[in-house]
Each structure stands twice: as structure tokens, then as C-alpha cells.
Design a protein around this motif. Structure first.
Motif, PDB file in Angstrom:
ATOM      1  N   ARG A 180       0.830  -1.206   0.000  1.00 15.85           N
ATOM      2  CA  ARG A 180       0.000   0.000   0.000  1.00 15.85           C
ATOM      3  C   ARG A 180       0.864   1.255   0.000  1.00 15.85           C
ATOM      4  NH1 ARG A 180      -3.977   0.685   4.985  1.00 15.85           N
ATOM      5  NH2 ARG A 180      -1.927   0.947   5.983  1.00 15.85           N
ATOM      6  N   GLY A 186       1.914   2.174  -3.350  1.00 18.76           N
ATOM      7  CA  GLY A 186       0.837   2.555  -4.257  1.00 18.76           C
ATOM      8  C   GLY A 186       0.391   1.430  -5.166  1.00 18.76           C
ATOM      9  N   LEU A 187       0.632   0.180  -4.765  1.00 18.88           N
ATOM     10  CA  LEU A 187       0.299  -0.968  -5.599  1.00 18.88           C
ATOM     11  C   LEU A 187      -0.873  -1.770  -5.056  1.00 18.88           C
ATOM     12  CD1 LEU A 187       3.891  -2.281  -6.398  1.00 18.88           C
ATOM     13  CD2 LEU A 187       2.434  -0.818  -7.814  1.00 18.88           C
ATOM     14  N   THR A 236      -3.853  -4.115  -7.107  1.00 17.51           N
ATOM     15  CA  THR A 236      -3.313  -4.301  -8.461  1.00 17.51           C
ATOM     16  C   THR A 236      -2.740  -5.707  -8.559  1.00 17.51           C
ATOM     17  OG1 THR A 236      -1.086  -3.518  -7.914  1.00 17.51           O
ATOM     18  CG2 THR A 236      -2.701  -1.860  -8.618  1.00 17.51           C
TER      19      THR A 236
END
Length: 279
Positions: free
Chosen positions: A135, A138-139, A142
Motif C-alpha cells: 500500500r 501505491g500498488l 493491483t
């Protein structure tokens, strides 16, 4: 009738009953192993007809699965994640195993012991810290959240280290005399010889991550990022309505790729295990 004849008949009788006992045990084991699989295929292929309320042979349950959930999207996500993880584990395990087998550096044994120790830690213990890291990068939600953390493999590193240790070091010496550098020695000499070991790592990684459920459940939220095992959970409501065949049809669909990998990968897997034992 002589004593020797009687003894021979007794031995034959004992051997016959021994064979019967072995076949009986193997038959029970085969029934317990294959029975649920056969029942799954049979139930998926014989859904209950809504008009006659009787089993009808056909592919209606499979059509129902494709009508209810985006199966092709889930298959694509699972294939992409599984193939990339399998290839990544093969490469990372080969490189790490080669380093631990062929190079001497400070605290090598300690580092290798720490890598092996990670095999004793359950995934449920590390999933929250891994999720926080994902997190923070920023993944979250996904497919990369499923691929990147799975690339290192402690078991694969151990397996490839043992495999490389079984290869003669004279090969590297001969290649270095011909002017080959470390990377060329690895990729041109040792890696081709380690193909059976790589096959083991790849096949095991594929079968594990194709059927993986826990990590996708934690790492993904959106349906467009669901893998096949996670996507099939949306069919569980059919159990309450009596449409068990639809649920089991989805299970059969998820079984087919793993079954094909097992059938076609059985030979390289067996060759890899026997090659390692021979060395």
C-alpha cells in the motif's frame, strides 16, 4: 505330498494373499483420492433440469458459469500472475542458488540460514506487513501486489543451491580460461545444465499460485483484479439455491490448467528429481 511341496504351496498362498492385500490397499487409496474428483466432474456434467427436476447430461452448468461471472477476465488475471511469478521465481532462485553454491562471502551461511528460516513463518504472520508495504508503494488492489512479493522463493533458492553444488566446478574454471566472465559462466554454462531443477521450481510455483486464494483475498478488492479462485467465490450463492453443478463447473474450469501442467510437466519434474538424486 512331500514337505517341500507343502512349504512351496504355503509360500505361494502367502504371496497371493499378500498381492491381494496390496491391491486392496491401493484400490482404497485410489478411491479416496480420485472419488471426489470423479464426483466433481460427474456433478458438473449432469446439472438438474429445471423442468423435469432430473439430472441431464450436458454443458449447461459451464454455460451458467460464463453467464454469471467474467470467467475469461479471471483466467487472464490468474494466468498473468501465475506465469510471471513462476518465471520470476525460476530466475531469482537460479541466481540466488548459484551465488550461495559458487561464491564465498562474509556471513554466507548466516544469510542462507535466515532465508531458510522464512520457510517456517506462516503466510498469515507476514501478510499484514507485506500489505502495508504494498500500500505504501501505491500498488494496493493491483496485480503487481500479487506478483512482486512472490518473486523471491526460499524453497527454490535452497533447491537450486543444492543442484548447483552437484555440478562440477571445473566447468567454471574451463570457461574462465576461455575468457568468460561471471555472467557468461552462469548463463552460458551452469544455467542450461540446471534446466531440470528450474523445471521443478516453475511447475511447483505454477500449481501453487494458480490455486492461491488467501493473498488475492487480502491484496485485491476490485473484481477486475480478481484471480480465478477468488472470482469463483461469487458462485457460492448457488449452493443455497441448489445449483451445486454450477459451482462445481467453475471448480472444473479452474482445475484444467493445473491438470494440464501436471500431465505435461510430469516428465521434466521426474527428470529433475532423479537428476538431482543422481548427482
Amino acid at each position: 505330498m512331500t514337505t517341500q511341496t507343502v512349504a512351496g504351496e504355503n509360500r505361494t498362498r502367502r504371496a497371493m494373499w499378500g498381492s491381494v492385500g496390496k491391491f486392496a490397499i491401493l484400490g482404497v487409496a485410489a478411491f479416496l483420492t480420485l472419488g471426489p474428483v470423479i464426483w466433481t466432474f460427474y456433478t458438473a456434467l449432469t446439472p438438474t433440469d429445471p423442468v423435469t427436476n432430473a439430472p441431464a447430461f450436458g454443458l449447461a452448468a459451464f454455460q451458467d458459469v460464463f453467464a454469471r461471472i467474467p470467467v475469461w477476465l479471471f483466467i487472464w488475471n490468474s494466468a498473468l500472475v501465475t506465469i510471471l511469478v513462476a518465471v520470476g521465481q525460476m530466475l531469482s532462485a537460479a541466481m540466488a542458488g548459484y551465488v550461495f553454491a559458487r561464491f564465498d562471502f562474509k556471513a554466507k551461511n548466516l544469510i542462507f540460514a535466515l532465508i531458510l528460516a522464512t520457510m517456517m513463518v506462516p503466510m498469515q504472520v507476514t501478510i499484514v506487513p507485506v500489505f502495508i508495504l504494498i500500500r505504501g508503494m501505491g500498488l494496493a488492489d493491483t496485480l503487481l501486489a500479487l506478483i512482486i512479493p512472490a518473486l523471491p522463493t526460499a524453497f527454490g533458492t535452497f533447491l537450486m543451491r543444492q543442484y548447483f553444488m552437484g555440478l562440477p566446478p571445473e566447468l567454471a574454471e574451463a570457461a574462465e580460461l576461455d575468457g568468460a566472465g561471471p555472467w557468461r559462466v552462469f548463463f552460458g554454462v551452469y544455467l542450461p545444465l540446471a534446466t531440470p531443477g528450474l523445471a521443478i521450481v516453475g511447475i511447483l510455483a505454477f500449481n501453487y499460485h494458480w490455486n492461491e486464494f488467501f493473498r488475492p483475498l487480502i491484496m485485491t478488492i476490485s473484481e477486475q483484479n480478481f484471480t480465478l479462485p477468488l472470482g469463483l467465490v461469487t458462485l457460492q450463492g448457488n449452493l443455497g439455491t441448489g445449483s451445486v453443478s454450477t459451482v462445481l463447473a467453475g471448480v472444473v474450469i479452474s482445475m484444467i490448467p493445473a491438470l494440464l501442467v501436471f500431465v505435461f510437466g510430469q516428465k521434466p519434474l521426474r527428470e529433475g528429481l532423479t537428476a538431482g538424486a543422481g548427482k
